[in-house]
Design a protein around this motif. Structure first.
Motif, PDB file in Angstrom:
ATOM      1  N   LEU A  50      45.425  40.942  40.956  1.00  0.00           N
ATOM      2  CA  LEU A  50      44.807  41.699  42.042  1.00  0.00           C
ATOM      3  C   LEU A  50      43.663  40.900  42.660  1.00  0.00           C
ATOM      4  CD1 LEU A  50      44.666  45.218  40.358  1.00  0.00           C
ATOM      5  CD2 LEU A  50      46.203  44.482  42.181  1.00  0.00           C
ATOM      6  N   PRO A  51      43.313  41.206  43.917  1.00  0.00           N
ATOM      7  CA  PRO A  51      42.189  40.507  44.540  1.00  0.00           C
ATOM      8  C   PRO A  51      40.903  40.781  43.753  1.00  0.00           C
ATOM      9  CG  PRO A  51      43.307  41.948  46.125  1.00  0.00           C
ATOM     10  CD  PRO A  51      43.926  42.185  44.791  1.00  0.00           C
ATOM     11  N   TYR A  52      40.104  39.775  43.568  1.00  0.00           N
ATOM     12  CA  TYR A  52      38.894  39.926  42.764  1.00  0.00           C
ATOM     13  C   TYR A  52      37.632  39.436  43.456  1.00  0.00           C
ATOM     14  CZ  TYR A  52      39.671  34.961  41.901  1.00  0.00           C
ATOM     15  OH  TYR A  52      39.861  33.624  42.064  1.00  0.00           O
ATOM     16  N   GLU A  53      37.772  38.762  44.594  1.00  0.00           N
ATOM     17  CA  GLU A  53      36.610  38.187  45.263  1.00  0.00           C
ATOM     18  C   GLU A  53      35.617  39.239  45.757  1.00  0.00           C
ATOM     19  OE1 GLU A  53      39.795  37.555  46.177  1.00  0.00           O
ATOM     20  OE2 GLU A  53      40.075  35.516  45.438  1.00  0.00           O
ATOM     21  N   TRP A  54      36.104  40.450  46.001  1.00  0.00           N
ATOM     22  CA  TRP A  54      35.242  41.513  46.515  1.00  0.00           C
ATOM     23  C   TRP A  54      34.262  42.033  45.463  1.00  0.00           C
ATOM     24  CZ3 TRP A  54      35.398  46.244  44.142  1.00  0.00           C
ATOM     25  CH2 TRP A  54      36.496  46.484  43.297  1.00  0.00           C
ATOM     26  N   VAL A  55      34.523  41.741  44.199  1.00  0.00           N
ATOM     27  CA  VAL A  55      33.628  42.200  43.127  1.00  0.00           C
ATOM     28  C   VAL A  55      32.440  41.245  43.080  1.00  0.00           C
ATOM     29  CG1 VAL A  55      33.380  42.695  40.672  1.00  0.00           C
ATOM     30  CG2 VAL A  55      35.555  43.154  41.821  1.00  0.00           C
ATOM     31  N   THR A  56      31.309  41.741  43.569  1.00  0.00           N
ATOM     32  CA  THR A  56      30.082  40.939  43.591  1.00  0.00           C
ATOM     33  C   THR A  56      29.039  41.573  42.679  1.00  0.00           C
ATOM     34  OG1 THR A  56      29.141  42.176  45.454  1.00  0.00           O
ATOM     35  CG2 THR A  56      30.518  40.249  45.993  1.00  0.00           C
ATOM     36  N   ASN A  57      27.987  40.846  42.442  1.00  0.00           N
ATOM     37  CA  ASN A  57      26.880  41.375  41.646  1.00  0.00           C
ATOM     38  C   ASN A  57      26.329  42.648  42.295  1.00  0.00           C
ATOM     39  OD1 ASN A  57      25.052  41.300  39.478  1.00  0.00           O
ATOM     40  ND2 ASN A  57      23.526  40.280  40.735  1.00  0.00           N
ATOM     41  N   PHE A  58      26.241  42.640  43.627  1.00  0.00           N
ATOM     42  CA  PHE A  58      25.738  43.795  44.371  1.00  0.00           C
ATOM     43  C   PHE A  58      26.628  45.017  44.110  1.00  0.00           C
ATOM     44  CE2 PHE A  58      25.782  46.465  48.174  1.00  0.00           C
ATOM     45  CZ  PHE A  58      24.433  46.755  48.315  1.00  0.00           C
ATOM     46  N   VAL A  59      27.939  44.836  44.213  1.00  0.00           N
ATOM     47  CA  VAL A  59      28.880  45.945  44.002  1.00  0.00           C
ATOM     48  C   VAL A  59      28.749  46.493  42.575  1.00  0.00           C
ATOM     49  CG1 VAL A  59      31.345  46.528  43.843  1.00  0.00           C
ATOM     50  CG2 VAL A  59      30.505  45.185  45.775  1.00  0.00           C
ATOM     51  N   VAL A  60      28.675  45.601  41.607  1.00  0.00           N
ATOM     52  CA  VAL A  60      28.552  46.023  40.207  1.00  0.00           C
ATOM     53  C   VAL A  60      27.273  46.831  40.004  1.00  0.00           C
ATOM     54  CG1 VAL A  60      28.164  45.181  37.845  1.00  0.00           C
ATOM     55  CG2 VAL A  60      29.973  44.185  39.253  1.00  0.00           C
ATOM     56  N   ARG A  61      26.165  46.361  40.548  1.00  0.00           N
ATOM     57  CA  ARG A  61      24.874  47.041  40.367  1.00  0.00           C
ATOM     58  C   ARG A  61      24.880  48.428  41.006  1.00  0.00           C
ATOM     59  NH1 ARG A  61      21.180  43.603  38.232  1.00  0.00           N
ATOM     60  NH2 ARG A  61      19.345  44.758  38.905  1.00  0.00           N
ATOM     61  N   LYS A  62      25.409  48.523  42.218  1.00  0.00           N
ATOM     62  CA  LYS A  62      25.404  49.819  42.916  1.00  0.00           C
ATOM     63  C   LYS A  62      26.383  50.793  42.267  1.00  0.00           C
ATOM     64  CE  LYS A  62      22.254  48.096  45.220  1.00  0.00           C
ATOM     65  NZ  LYS A  62      20.906  48.293  44.721  1.00  0.00           N
ATOM     66  N   CYS A  63      27.526  50.284  41.797  1.00  0.00           N
ATOM     67  CA  CYS A  63      28.473  51.149  41.078  1.00  0.00           C
ATOM     68  C   CYS A  63      27.861  51.645  39.768  1.00  0.00           C
ATOM     69  CB  CYS A  63      29.781  50.409  40.817  1.00  0.00           C
ATOM     70  SG  CYS A  63      30.805  50.234  42.286  1.00  0.00           S
ATOM     71  N   ALA A  64      27.073  50.802  39.119  1.00  0.00           N
ATOM     72  CA  ALA A  64      26.398  51.221  37.882  1.00  0.00           C
ATOM     73  C   ALA A  64      25.421  52.357  38.172  1.00  0.00           C
ATOM     74  CB  ALA A  64      25.681  50.037  37.236  1.00  0.00           C
ATOM     75  N   HIS A  65      24.652  52.217  39.265  1.00  0.00           N
ATOM     76  CA  HIS A  65      23.734  53.294  39.667  1.00  0.00           C
ATOM     77  C   HIS A  65      24.506  54.592  39.857  1.00  0.00           C
ATOM     78  CE1 HIS A  65      19.600  51.974  40.645  1.00  0.00           C
ATOM     79  NE2 HIS A  65      20.134  50.767  40.721  1.00  0.00           N
ATOM     80  N   PHE A  66      25.548  54.528  40.674  1.00  0.00           N
ATOM     81  CA  PHE A  66      26.324  55.716  40.998  1.00  0.00           C
ATOM     82  C   PHE A  66      26.901  56.358  39.738  1.00  0.00           C
ATOM     83  CE2 PHE A  66      30.049  58.074  42.300  1.00  0.00           C
ATOM     84  CZ  PHE A  66      29.641  58.719  43.452  1.00  0.00           C
TER      85      PHE A  66
END
Length: 149
Positions: A50-66
């Motif tokens: 699957l595509p994986y380039e879209w997973v960034t540090n920013f995305v991980v951090r904001k998903c963790a918050h949510f």
């Protein structure tokens, strides 16, 4: 008068303390953890094609918050409204609690090296908490409907 389920209130407070504890981790440690999670997710996605380039540090951090606040929303709703009444006298203290915790969380980060308190994070946190509240009520409704059938 709001009746609070003490056992769930303790679990809810422990979750809030866990969240605040994460905010006390300096930026370098928090960033390192996020990068580790990001690389693990990217590796998994890449491994299954699957595509994986879209997973960034920013995305991980904001998903963790949510996500952590979604869990808090579920727990808080169970603590404040274990009977499933959904009345104003139950929802108001729940909403105040779920606004106060992320506000304190982001304030804590103002005093931690390498961290920054951000109003956008409070908004993400509140959206996660609201999602948790809605999920908890939906699950309760489904369980009650299943019992009635």
């Amino acid at each position: 008068m709001v009746k609070i389920n003490r056992k769930w209130a303790v679990v809810t407070c422990l979750m809030a303390l866990l969240i605040w504890g994460n905010s006390l981790v300096p930026g370098s440690g928090s960033g390192s953890l996020s990068l580790t999670v990001m690389e693990a997710i990217r590796g998994f996605l890449h491994g299954v094609g699957l595509p994986y380039e879209w997973v960034t540090n920013f995305v991980v951090r904001k998903c963790a918050h949510f996500t952590e606040y979604m869990v808090l929303g579920i727990l808080a709703t169970h603590a404040f409204d274990f009977e499933g009444r959904r009345t104003f006298d139950v929802l108001l203290p729940t909403a105040v609690f779920l606004l106060l915790i992320p506000s304190i969380d982001e304030t804590i980060q103002l005093f931690v090296p390498g961290r920054a308190g951000m109003i956008t994070d409070v908004m993400i946190d509140c959206c996660g908490a609201a999602t948790g509240v809605v999920l908890r009520y939906l699950l309760r409704s489904l369980m009650c409907a299943k019992k009635a059938a």
